[in-house]
Design an enzyme around this catalytic site. Structure first.
Site, PDB file in Angstrom:
ATOM      1  N   ARG A 120       0.770  -1.256  -0.157  1.00 51.73           N
ATOM      2  CA  ARG A 120       0.078  -0.007   0.023  1.00 51.73           C
ATOM      3  C   ARG A 120       0.815   1.355   0.133  1.00 51.73           C
ATOM      4  O   ARG A 120       0.260   2.332  -0.404  1.00 51.73           O
ATOM      5  CB  ARG A 120      -0.875   0.079   1.202  1.00 51.73           C
ATOM      6  CG  ARG A 120      -1.932  -1.003   1.040  1.00 51.73           C
ATOM      7  CD  ARG A 120      -2.546  -1.317   2.499  1.00 51.73           C
ATOM      8  NE  ARG A 120      -3.635  -0.057   2.514  1.00 51.73           N
ATOM      9  CZ  ARG A 120      -4.169  -0.084   3.667  1.00 51.73           C
ATOM     10  NH1 ARG A 120      -3.812  -0.524   4.881  1.00 51.73           N
ATOM     11  NH2 ARG A 120      -5.013   1.012   3.826  1.00 51.73           N
ATOM     12  N   GLN A 126      -1.392   3.237  -5.294  1.00 50.39           N
ATOM     13  CA  GLN A 126      -2.547   3.803  -4.524  1.00 50.39           C
ATOM     14  C   GLN A 126      -3.992   3.773  -5.347  1.00 50.39           C
ATOM     15  O   GLN A 126      -4.852   3.551  -4.709  1.00 50.39           O
ATOM     16  CB  GLN A 126      -2.141   5.261  -4.381  1.00 50.39           C
ATOM     17  CG  GLN A 126      -0.977   5.250  -3.207  1.00 50.39           C
ATOM     18  CD  GLN A 126      -0.733   6.553  -2.584  1.00 50.39           C
ATOM     19  OE1 GLN A 126      -1.531   7.393  -2.586  1.00 50.39           O
ATOM     20  NE2 GLN A 126       0.276   6.821  -2.068  1.00 50.39           N
ATOM     21  N   ASP A 129      -5.580   0.680  -4.068  1.00 53.96           N
ATOM     22  CA  ASP A 129      -5.741   0.207  -2.821  1.00 53.96           C
ATOM     23  C   ASP A 129      -6.991   0.075  -2.316  1.00 53.96           C
ATOM     24  O   ASP A 129      -7.456   1.322  -1.914  1.00 53.96           O
ATOM     25  CB  ASP A 129      -5.014   1.276  -2.092  1.00 53.96           C
ATOM     26  CG  ASP A 129      -4.695   1.019  -0.559  1.00 53.96           C
ATOM     27  OD1 ASP A 129      -5.417  -0.126  -0.122  1.00 53.96           O
ATOM     28  OD2 ASP A 129      -4.185   1.728   0.112  1.00 53.96           O
ATOM     29  N   SER A 132      -7.740   0.725   1.576  1.00 54.97           N
ATOM     30  CA  SER A 132      -8.092   2.233   1.698  1.00 54.97           C
ATOM     31  C   SER A 132      -9.383   2.667   1.348  1.00 54.97           C
ATOM     32  O   SER A 132     -10.185   3.317   2.276  1.00 54.97           O
ATOM     33  CB  SER A 132      -6.948   3.158   1.031  1.00 54.97           C
ATOM     34  OG  SER A 132      -5.756   2.968   1.816  1.00 54.97           O
ATOM     35  N   TYR A 227       2.023   1.491   9.978  1.00 55.88           N
ATOM     36  CA  TYR A 227       0.875   0.643  10.805  1.00 55.88           C
ATOM     37  C   TYR A 227       1.472   0.769  12.321  1.00 55.88           C
ATOM     38  O   TYR A 227       2.720   1.338  12.596  1.00 55.88           O
ATOM     39  CB  TYR A 227       0.981  -0.473  10.492  1.00 55.88           C
ATOM     40  CG  TYR A 227       0.266  -0.989   9.144  1.00 55.88           C
ATOM     41  CD1 TYR A 227      -1.188  -0.837   8.855  1.00 55.88           C
ATOM     42  CD2 TYR A 227       0.827  -1.168   8.134  1.00 55.88           C
ATOM     43  CE1 TYR A 227      -1.783  -0.999   7.917  1.00 55.88           C
ATOM     44  CE2 TYR A 227       0.400  -1.402   6.805  1.00 55.88           C
ATOM     45  CZ  TYR A 227      -1.163  -1.364   6.655  1.00 55.88           C
ATOM     46  OH  TYR A 227      -1.714  -1.478   5.396  1.00 55.88           O
TER      47      TYR A 227
HETATM   48  P1  NAD Z   1      -5.331   0.024  10.401  1.00 55.73           P
HETATM   49  O1  NAD Z   1      -6.643  -0.437   9.605  1.00 55.73           O
HETATM   50  O2  NAD Z   1      -4.220  -1.041  10.374  1.00 55.73           O
HETATM   51  O3  NAD Z   1      -5.539   0.678  11.658  1.00 55.73           O
HETATM   52  C1  NAD Z   1      -6.222   1.698  11.844  1.00 55.73           C
HETATM   53  C2  NAD Z   1      -5.499   2.685  12.968  1.00 55.73           C
HETATM   54  O4  NAD Z   1      -5.658   2.205  14.252  1.00 55.73           O
HETATM   55  C3  NAD Z   1      -4.201   2.891  12.671  1.00 55.73           C
HETATM   56  O5  NAD Z   1      -3.919   4.315  12.417  1.00 55.73           O
HETATM   57  C4  NAD Z   1      -3.361   2.394  13.834  1.00 55.73           C
HETATM   58  O6  NAD Z   1      -2.083   3.122  14.380  1.00 55.73           O
HETATM   59  C5  NAD Z   1      -4.488   2.531  15.086  1.00 55.73           C
HETATM   60  N1  NAD Z   1      -4.099   1.774  16.007  1.00 55.73           N
HETATM   61  C6  NAD Z   1      -3.635   0.282  15.942  1.00 55.73           C
HETATM   62  N2  NAD Z   1      -3.530   0.038  17.462  1.00 55.73           N
HETATM   63  C7  NAD Z   1      -4.113   0.948  18.301  1.00 55.73           C
HETATM   64  C8  NAD Z   1      -4.332   1.199  19.580  1.00 55.73           C
HETATM   65  N3  NAD Z   1      -3.710   0.287  20.517  1.00 55.73           N
HETATM   66  N4  NAD Z   1      -4.743   2.187  20.079  1.00 55.73           N
HETATM   67  C9  NAD Z   1      -4.925   3.240  19.286  1.00 55.73           C
HETATM   68  N5  NAD Z   1      -4.847   3.187  17.979  1.00 55.73           N
HETATM   69  C10 NAD Z   1      -4.321   2.063  17.412  1.00 55.73           C
HETATM   70  O7  NAD Z   1      -4.662   1.318   9.613  1.00 55.73           O
HETATM   71  P2  NAD Z   1      -5.017   1.776   8.106  1.00 55.73           P
HETATM   72  O8  NAD Z   1      -6.161   2.713   8.137  1.00 55.73           O
HETATM   73  O9  NAD Z   1      -5.205   0.716   6.977  1.00 55.73           O
HETATM   74  O10 NAD Z   1      -3.671   2.537   7.763  1.00 55.73           O
HETATM   75  C11 NAD Z   1      -2.662   2.729   8.619  1.00 55.73           C
HETATM   76  C12 NAD Z   1      -1.547   3.466   8.138  1.00 55.73           C
HETATM   77  O11 NAD Z   1      -1.076   3.133   6.908  1.00 55.73           O
HETATM   78  C13 NAD Z   1      -2.095   4.947   8.082  1.00 55.73           C
HETATM   79  O12 NAD Z   1      -0.683   5.831   8.436  1.00 55.73           O
HETATM   80  C14 NAD Z   1      -2.248   5.350   6.636  1.00 55.73           C
HETATM   81  O13 NAD Z   1      -1.731   6.453   6.063  1.00 55.73           O
HETATM   82  C15 NAD Z   1      -1.239   4.012   6.085  1.00 55.73           C
HETATM   83  N6  NAD Z   1      -1.314   3.982   4.710  1.00 55.73           N
HETATM   84  C16 NAD Z   1      -0.344   4.292   3.783  1.00 55.73           C
HETATM   85  C17 NAD Z   1      -0.623   4.105   2.505  1.00 55.73           C
HETATM   86  C18 NAD Z   1       0.262   4.994   1.557  1.00 55.73           C
HETATM   87  O14 NAD Z   1       1.541   5.233   1.824  1.00 55.73           O
HETATM   88  N7  NAD Z   1       0.101   4.772   0.161  1.00 55.73           N
HETATM   89  C19 NAD Z   1      -1.751   3.640   2.034  1.00 55.73           C
HETATM   90  C20 NAD Z   1      -2.660   2.945   2.849  1.00 55.73           C
HETATM   91  C21 NAD Z   1      -2.437   3.446   4.477  1.00 55.73           C
END
Ligand code: NAD
Length: 485
Positions: A120, A126, A129, A132, A227
């Site tokens: 991702r 992207q 994805d 997302s 993550y």
């Molecule tokens: P996810 O669904 O895995 O998790 C959701 C959120 O839960 C995350 O922000 C994580 O930090 C948080 N979390 C986990 N354990 C926790 C706890 N104990 N207490 C509080 N919060 C907690 O995450 P997601 O939405 O799939 O994406 C996470 C990250 O990946 C983000 O930073 C997102 O920007 C990044 N991401 C980047 C790209 C990219 O660069 N192209 C693409 C997709 C996602």
């Protein structure tokens, strides 16, 4: 090459893998697009709309004649049985949750391609994805259902009949879904607080008009690739304890926290729910059979506790907004398909970073390391053309015959000559490498959190909502005093 869109059969699944808007691109790429009759019904897309866009409607019995079958969810056991060797299936196959289906697909000689295995953080991935795009839909819808279940207003309202206070909303987990939930709750006029273990989310939450909750008990728990890492038992207990101090004062709590490959962390304990007022609402977006973020949530159910708190635990929110979710998903899956199409046919190149990550089974084998590990099997590389021996001892002998022809050469020595040409790195290593590169880039861009946010829609919202936030009465300082600020 025939590409078929299958009608989803999973319970309550109303999404469809392709929408008419993207069919033109596939047709232009030389593909014949077939649509199982009724595939779009759940998303309010009639067969005729697909025909108008250049597809052909086919009965269910002909879906398995296609070279490639596009789906949202993994095929059922019955559907796997009907697939034919040599076909390719692309969808959100969840091989890490259900590796047995991956094994069944491998056994049938199906090439399985899973969108949830996409690297991702690769910027060129992207548009593909789907995790997302679907999390974005889920974050939006979670707020809508919370607002519906909440018996009061979200915005501040001053009327001749009195004043309604704005709802206090807490978003736990500020990933893709959490950011969209913040933006949506703010648009509805709620006072929004948000928390995540990754401290880099603070600015992102604030840019959307939320107050960031800063817990003293847990240090930054950022893992790799954006993550979170899993917290230790002590950290978890301290986090729950401190969160309890905030949750009691909230009208609505929406939880979205996930840790890849682990059970979701419990953030809202039964004790915390006891502290909430009657009429409060919790939506646990992380709820599934693996558990959830809310100790009392029942996956797929809505319960009301003895103290009058409604706990909603939807397991497939994107399917409840099928037309919007399908439109995004269709763009994701068609981008991935076109990435793998060359001259009108599928060209599976496992050496490609994206293709190598998403292909789960090929040539009768599970080829993705993480899935194979769960199945307790060694990854066996699919059969590839052996490289001709560089310098056969006998000039006249063809490369393939070189080893056996040379009686003097021990079998072990002969092996390197027959090594496959394509020796892709294990998927995990590719991702690891990409993650390191992308993380370095993300750090360099950290001064502009919105620019690094991968979800385009959210970035737009960030801009829009930041303007709204400028007029908000809420201070934009992090909370450090137990949530009473
Ligand atoms: P996810 O669904 O895995 O998790 C959701 C959120 O839960 C995350 O922000 C994580 O930090 C948080 N979390 C986990 N354990 C926790 C706890 N104990 N207490 C509080 N919060 C907690 O995450 P997601 O939405 O799939 O994406 C996470 C990250 O990946 C983000 O930073 C997102 O920007 C990044 N991401 C980047 C790209 C990219 O660069 N192209 C693409 C997709 C996602």
């Amino acid at each position: 090459m025939k590409v078929a869109i299958a009608k989803e059969t999973a319970p309550n699944e109303r999404r469809v893998a392709l929408v008419p808007e993207v069919i033109g691109k596939l047709v232009n790429a030389g593909l014949e697009v077939l649509v199982e009759s009724g595939a779009g019904e759940g998303s309010a897309i009639p067969d005729s709309a697909y025909v108008d866009a250049g597809a052909r409607v086919i009965p269910t019995s002909q879906v398995d004649d296609a070279d490639v079958v596009l789906r949202v969810q993994k095929p059922s056991a019955a559907e796997v049985k009907k697939l034919k060797s040599g076909q390719t299936v692309i969808g959100l196959l969840q091989p890490l949750i259900d590796p047995q289906t991956a094994q069944a697909l491998a056994d049938k000689g199906i090439t399985a391609v899973s969108l949830d295995a996409l690297p991702r953080t690769l910027s060129r991935a992207q548009t593909m994805d789907a995790l997302s795009s679907q999390a974005n839909v889920g974050g939006y819808k979670a707020v809508i259902i919370a607002a519906e279940a909440y018996g009061r207003y979200f915005p501040l309202l001053t009327t001749a009949a009195g004043t309604a206070k704005p709802a206090n909303v807490l978003i736990l987990g500020i990933g893709v879904a959490g950011l969209q939930a913040i933006a949506t709750a703010r648009r509805l006029g709620a006072q929004v607080k948000a928390y995540d273990v990754r401290s880099e989310t603070r600015e992102q939450a604030q840019s959307l008009g939320a107050q960031f909750l800063e817990l003293k008990s847990v240090a930054d728990a950022a893992g790799t690739g954006g993550y979170a890492r899993e917290l230790t038992a002590e950290e978890r207990a301290a986090q729950q304890q401190e969160l309890n101090g905030y949750i009691g004062g909230m009208d609505v709590v929406i939880t979205t926290a996930q840790v890849p490959g682990r059970r979701p962390p419990v953030l809202v304990t039964a004790d915390a729910v006891k502290l909430m007022k009657p009429g409060s609402v919790i939506v646990d977006m992380a709820a599934s059979d693996l558990g959830g973020n809310v100790e009392l949530s029942q996956p797929g159910e809505t319960i009301v506790t003895d103290n009058g708190v409604t706990i909603i635990a939807p397991t497939n929110l994107p399917a409840t907004m099928p037309a919007g979710a399908s439109a995004f998903y269709a763009r994701n899956i068609s981008a991935l398909l076109l990435h793998m199409v060359k001259d009108g046919t599928l060209n599976i190149d496992l050496a490609d970073e994206i293709t190598g990550a998403v292909v789960i089974t090929q040539g009768g084998k599970v080829v993705q390391e993480a899935t194979a590990k769960l199945l307790g099997i060694e990854v066996e590389k699919p059969a590839t053309e052996p490289e001709p021996a560089p310098e056969p001892a006998d000039d006249a002998a063809p490369a393939d015959d070189a080893a056996p022809a040379d009686d003097a050469a021990p079998a072990d020595d002969a092996a390197p000559a027959a090594e496959p040409v394509i020796e892709p790195e294990p998927e995990a290593e590719i991702i690891e490498k990409v993650l390191e590169e992308e993380q370095a880039q993300a750090e360099a861009e950290a001064e502009d959190p919105i620019a690094t946010e991968p979800v385009e829609a959210t970035a737009t919202e960030a801009t829009e909502t930041a303007e709204t936030a400028a007029t908000a009465e809420e201070p934009e300082t992090p909370l450090t005093d137990g949530g009473k600020a």
